[in-house]
Design an enzyme around this catalytic site. Structure first.
Site, PDB file in Angstrom:
ATOM      1  N   ARG A  42      55.590  41.068  24.843  1.00 18.75           N
ATOM      2  CA  ARG A  42      55.777  40.755  26.262  1.00 18.75           C
ATOM      3  C   ARG A  42      56.918  39.766  26.496  1.00 18.75           C
ATOM      4  O   ARG A  42      56.912  38.676  25.941  1.00 18.75           O
ATOM      5  CB  ARG A  42      54.461  40.196  26.820  1.00 18.75           C
ATOM      6  CG  ARG A  42      54.382  40.113  28.326  1.00 18.75           C
ATOM      7  CD  ARG A  42      54.182  41.453  29.004  1.00 18.75           C
ATOM      8  NE  ARG A  42      52.839  41.988  28.909  1.00 18.75           N
ATOM      9  CZ  ARG A  42      52.594  43.294  28.794  1.00 18.75           C
ATOM     10  NH1 ARG A  42      53.577  44.167  28.775  1.00 18.75           N
ATOM     11  NH2 ARG A  42      51.358  43.737  28.711  1.00 18.75           N
ATOM     12  N   HIS A  80      52.759  43.879  36.063  1.00 19.35           N
ATOM     13  CA  HIS A  80      51.978  42.661  36.294  1.00 19.35           C
ATOM     14  C   HIS A  80      52.457  41.965  37.568  1.00 19.35           C
ATOM     15  O   HIS A  80      53.650  41.744  37.739  1.00 19.35           O
ATOM     16  CB  HIS A  80      52.131  41.691  35.123  1.00 19.35           C
ATOM     17  CG  HIS A  80      51.559  42.221  33.846  1.00 19.35           C
ATOM     18  ND1 HIS A  80      52.231  43.152  33.067  1.00 19.35           N
ATOM     19  CD2 HIS A  80      50.372  41.992  33.221  1.00 19.35           C
ATOM     20  CE1 HIS A  80      51.473  43.457  32.010  1.00 19.35           C
ATOM     21  NE2 HIS A  80      50.349  42.763  32.091  1.00 19.35           N
ATOM     22  N   LYS A  94      48.968  51.056  33.570  1.00 23.96           N
ATOM     23  CA  LYS A  94      48.290  49.751  33.582  1.00 23.96           C
ATOM     24  C   LYS A  94      48.823  48.919  34.745  1.00 23.96           C
ATOM     25  O   LYS A  94      50.019  48.672  34.833  1.00 23.96           O
ATOM     26  CB  LYS A  94      48.500  48.991  32.270  1.00 23.96           C
ATOM     27  CG  LYS A  94      47.844  47.603  32.314  1.00 23.96           C
ATOM     28  CD  LYS A  94      48.130  46.778  31.071  1.00 23.96           C
ATOM     29  CE  LYS A  94      47.693  45.333  31.303  1.00 23.96           C
ATOM     30  NZ  LYS A  94      48.126  44.433  30.233  1.00 23.96           N
ATOM     31  N   ARG A 138      37.223  43.342  35.602  1.00 24.03           N
ATOM     32  CA  ARG A 138      37.247  43.513  34.149  1.00 24.03           C
ATOM     33  C   ARG A 138      35.902  44.037  33.640  1.00 24.03           C
ATOM     34  O   ARG A 138      35.835  44.886  32.764  1.00 24.03           O
ATOM     35  CB  ARG A 138      37.574  42.173  33.482  1.00 24.03           C
ATOM     36  CG  ARG A 138      38.953  41.629  33.868  1.00 24.03           C
ATOM     37  CD  ARG A 138      39.102  40.190  33.395  1.00 24.03           C
ATOM     38  NE  ARG A 138      40.409  39.617  33.662  1.00 24.03           N
ATOM     39  CZ  ARG A 138      41.499  39.823  32.922  1.00 24.03           C
ATOM     40  NH1 ARG A 138      41.457  40.637  31.886  1.00 24.03           N
ATOM     41  NH2 ARG A 138      42.648  39.235  33.221  1.00 24.03           N
ATOM     42  N   GLN A 167      40.311  36.027  32.036  1.00 23.84           N
ATOM     43  CA  GLN A 167      39.822  36.977  31.023  1.00 23.84           C
ATOM     44  C   GLN A 167      38.517  36.477  30.406  1.00 23.84           C
ATOM     45  O   GLN A 167      38.454  35.348  29.938  1.00 23.84           O
ATOM     46  CB  GLN A 167      40.886  37.079  29.926  1.00 23.84           C
ATOM     47  CG  GLN A 167      40.782  38.267  29.027  1.00 23.84           C
ATOM     48  CD  GLN A 167      41.988  38.308  28.077  1.00 23.84           C
ATOM     49  OE1 GLN A 167      42.004  37.599  27.079  1.00 23.84           O
ATOM     50  NE2 GLN A 167      42.985  39.088  28.399  1.00 23.84           N
ATOM     51  N   LYS A 225      24.484  29.748  51.717  1.00 20.94           N
ATOM     52  CA  LYS A 225      23.079  30.024  52.069  1.00 20.94           C
ATOM     53  C   LYS A 225      22.855  30.119  53.580  1.00 20.94           C
ATOM     54  O   LYS A 225      21.929  30.760  54.025  1.00 20.94           O
ATOM     55  CB  LYS A 225      22.165  28.951  51.484  1.00 20.94           C
ATOM     56  CG  LYS A 225      22.076  29.010  49.975  1.00 20.94           C
ATOM     57  CD  LYS A 225      21.054  28.048  49.420  1.00 20.94           C
ATOM     58  CE  LYS A 225      21.016  28.173  47.898  1.00 20.94           C
ATOM     59  NZ  LYS A 225      19.758  27.803  47.314  1.00 20.94           N
ATOM     60  N   ASP A 238      13.730  30.379  47.245  1.00 22.28           N
ATOM     61  CA  ASP A 238      13.800  29.007  46.729  1.00 22.28           C
ATOM     62  C   ASP A 238      12.496  28.265  46.979  1.00 22.28           C
ATOM     63  O   ASP A 238      11.964  27.592  46.117  1.00 22.28           O
ATOM     64  CB  ASP A 238      14.920  28.221  47.433  1.00 22.28           C
ATOM     65  CG  ASP A 238      16.289  28.507  46.825  1.00 22.28           C
ATOM     66  OD1 ASP A 238      16.333  28.941  45.661  1.00 22.28           O
ATOM     67  OD2 ASP A 238      17.301  28.299  47.515  1.00 22.28           O
ATOM     68  N   GLN A 256      12.039  31.166  41.389  1.00 21.61           N
ATOM     69  CA  GLN A 256      12.673  31.878  42.503  1.00 21.61           C
ATOM     70  C   GLN A 256      13.336  33.149  41.960  1.00 21.61           C
ATOM     71  O   GLN A 256      13.447  34.145  42.658  1.00 21.61           O
ATOM     72  CB  GLN A 256      13.643  30.983  43.286  1.00 21.61           C
ATOM     73  CG  GLN A 256      14.844  30.429  42.551  1.00 21.61           C
ATOM     74  CD  GLN A 256      15.969  31.435  42.419  1.00 21.61           C
ATOM     75  OE1 GLN A 256      16.120  32.327  43.246  1.00 21.61           O
ATOM     76  NE2 GLN A 256      16.741  31.303  41.367  1.00 21.61           N
TER      77      GLN A 256
END
Length: 530
Positions: free
Chosen positions: A84, A143, A170, A208, A233, A314, A351, A504
């Site tokens: 690369r 990329h 890709k 991924r 990654q 929440k 909860d 929970q």
């Protein structure tokens, strides 16, 4: 760049798409010497990778023919060779012809794949035309380290890559929002040629992991957490062990936890092990979500079964729901969202069940058995620290069980608002230290005081704890907070935050699957990993 909703039709193509073989797991080798890379190859094979990516630009001293000969011949796994350049996010700064020559040598010496950048792919592919060995494939990659373009722009990019004569397309883009992944999923599902689609960064993690669901040709998993070759990654080990990568297919249902931050959550560990233990075709992920509404509008396929919901969503998630369970509505906070077969989103609060049942069991141990009908909380003075989502759950749950509730919060207004709702009493956090109208009270901390990394802090000084018979802390990182250690010293029964988390979780599992939770398994995993 709006995200198109990801619809059922997008998914249906994936089952009848071109690629039927499972998605390969590729581990990048980042060693700086040939010997290091040979050791890494063996490690990758032991972990369970299918392919290794030899990153030539990481090697310090590199003599193409000799080193490639060694690496390719001695690799226990098929090899993907990448060299690369700096201009595409790599480390190579030298002569372009030499770089491409090295990739041609890799082909000649038996590499299974080479990865060449779109910018130079046309000429490179022309140069090897007619010389490609059988079973050798060229991946042409693009990329984008800034963002994820529109669906149309990505479609045009795929066409440009195909036009170079690529065997495999890709595309790696960058996630500014988790909904960016949906555009890459659409491309993978509809592509007529094998495609690797990755969205980089933490918001792109699901691209991924879910690669096998949408027909991705391969995905990358690092050898170890420190050795990633691109942002966001995961490790190969996490893909295989935590996310059950090998069990994911086109018809796998997906669940997850929405939050910000969310990477610390142990929920994927519990749910993925539980799904696997009963053979459910489902996967549970970390969803780093910025905008809840956009998230639910984008991921609206029947395969998306619902989410757990943590800080700070929440309360915000309430407005995206089609139905809210009566108790969750009263609390005004939810932590469990289920997508029903008709597509409607239904919200629950588990909860309060988790925390209150754990506190009740703690009190039963203290007082001996109480009649099954009566809650040991009935008539108790119950002090809740914090008036956020968890504070609301505990205040409401305790009031429902007949406790007299006191809510203490940094800002008095918020404490008062919640106390009024549950018929309780409000005060500021400072006032709690000298508040002890009676002995044997119950304390529940739902503030973040004492949470990792500030583990030496406590919301209440030790001398104030002697008036409580039981102390609960909703924090579970660390499990044994300073508050709980000091409460134990004063003789109080303590209840860990992990109890609330586990219990929970039982309820959420039931809501998601309609099955009873594997309680023993949840407990073993929490014990091992908390």
């Amino acid at each position: 760049m709006g995200s198109l909703p990801f619809t059922t039709t997008d998914l249906q193509t994936s089952t009848s798409g071109v690629k039927s073989s499972p998605t390969l797991l590729c581990t990048p080798l980042m060693g700086t010497t040939v010997d290091q890379m040979l050791m890494e190859m063996q490690k990758a094979k032991d972990i369970g990778a299918d392919v290794v990516e030899i990153r030539l630009d990481c090697l310090r001293n590199f003599s193409p023919r000799q080193d490639l000969g060694t690496l390719i011949k001695q690799s226990p796994l098929p090899t993907l060779v990448t060299y690369r350049p700096i201009w595409e996010g790599g480390q190579y700064e030298g002569d372009e012809n030499k770089r491409q020559d090295a990739l041609r040598v890799a082909m000649e010496l038996g590499a299974s794949y080479i990865d060449i950048e779109l910018e130079v792919a046309h000429d490179f592919n022309n140069s090897i035309y007619g010389k490609k060995p059988d079973n050798f494939k060229v991946i042409v990659s693009s990329h984008n380290f800034h963002n994820t373009p529109s669906a149309e722009a990505i479609g045009n990019l795929v066409a440009r890559i195909q036009a170079t004569g690529a065997d495999i397309v890709k595309i790696a883009t960058t996630a500014l929002d988790i909904t960016d992944c949906a555009r890459i999923f659409q491309i993978m599902v509809h592509s007529q040629i094998p495609t690797v689609g990755i969205v980089m960064g933490e918001r792109g993690l699901i691209s991924r992991i879910l690669s096998p669901k949408f027909g991705g040709y391969l995905t990358y998993g690092a050898l170890e957490a420190g050795a990633i070759s691109a942002p966001g990654q995961p490790t190969a080990k996490d893909l295989l062990d935590l996310y059950n990568f090998r069990l994911i297919g086109a018809d796998t249902k997906f669940y997850g936890i929405i939050g910000k931050p969310v990477g610390h959550s142990k929920s994927p560990l519990l749910f993925n092990a539980a799904f696997k233990s009963v053979g459910l075709n489902a996967i549970y992920l970390h969803f780093l979500v910025d905008d809840v509404e956009k998230f639910f509008n984008t991921y609206s396929t029947p395969d998306f079964g619902g989410t757990s919901c943590t800080i700070p969503h929440k309360e915000a998630a309430l407005k995206c729901m089609d139905e809210i369970d009566a108790i969750a509505k009263k609390i005004g906070a939810i932590n469990n969202i289920v997508r029903r077969a008709d597509g409607k989103l239904i919200a629950f609060n588990t909860d309060y069940i988790g925390a209150i049942s754990a506190i009740e069991d703690g009190l039963r141990g203290l007082n001996g058995a109480t009649p099954a009908a009566a809650s040991p909380l009935a008539g108790k003075l119950f002090v809740v620290l914090g008036a956020g989502g968890a504070g609301k759950s505990l205040a409401y749950g305790a009031a429902q069980k007949g406790a007299r509730v006191v809510v203490a919060n940094r800002t008095f207004e918020r404490a008062k608002e919640l106390a009024d709702k549950v018929g309780g009493h409000a005060m500021t956090l400072e006032e709690v230290e000298n508040f002890h109208p009676q002995e044997g009270m119950v304390l529940a901390n739902t503030t973040s005081v004492g949470m990792k990394p500030k583990i030496d802090l406590t919301p209440l000084p030790k001398h104030a704890l002697k008036h409580y018979c039981l102390v609960f802390d909703a924090i579970y990182t660390p499990k044994d907070t300073r508050l709980l250690r000091e409460a134990r010293d004063t003789g109080a029964v303590i209840v860990y935050g992990t109890e609330m988390l586990i219990r929970q979780g039982f309820e959420q599992y039931k809501n998601f699957t309609g099955l009873p939770a594997p309680e023993e398994l949840f407990r073993q995993l929490m014990e091992k990993h908390a």
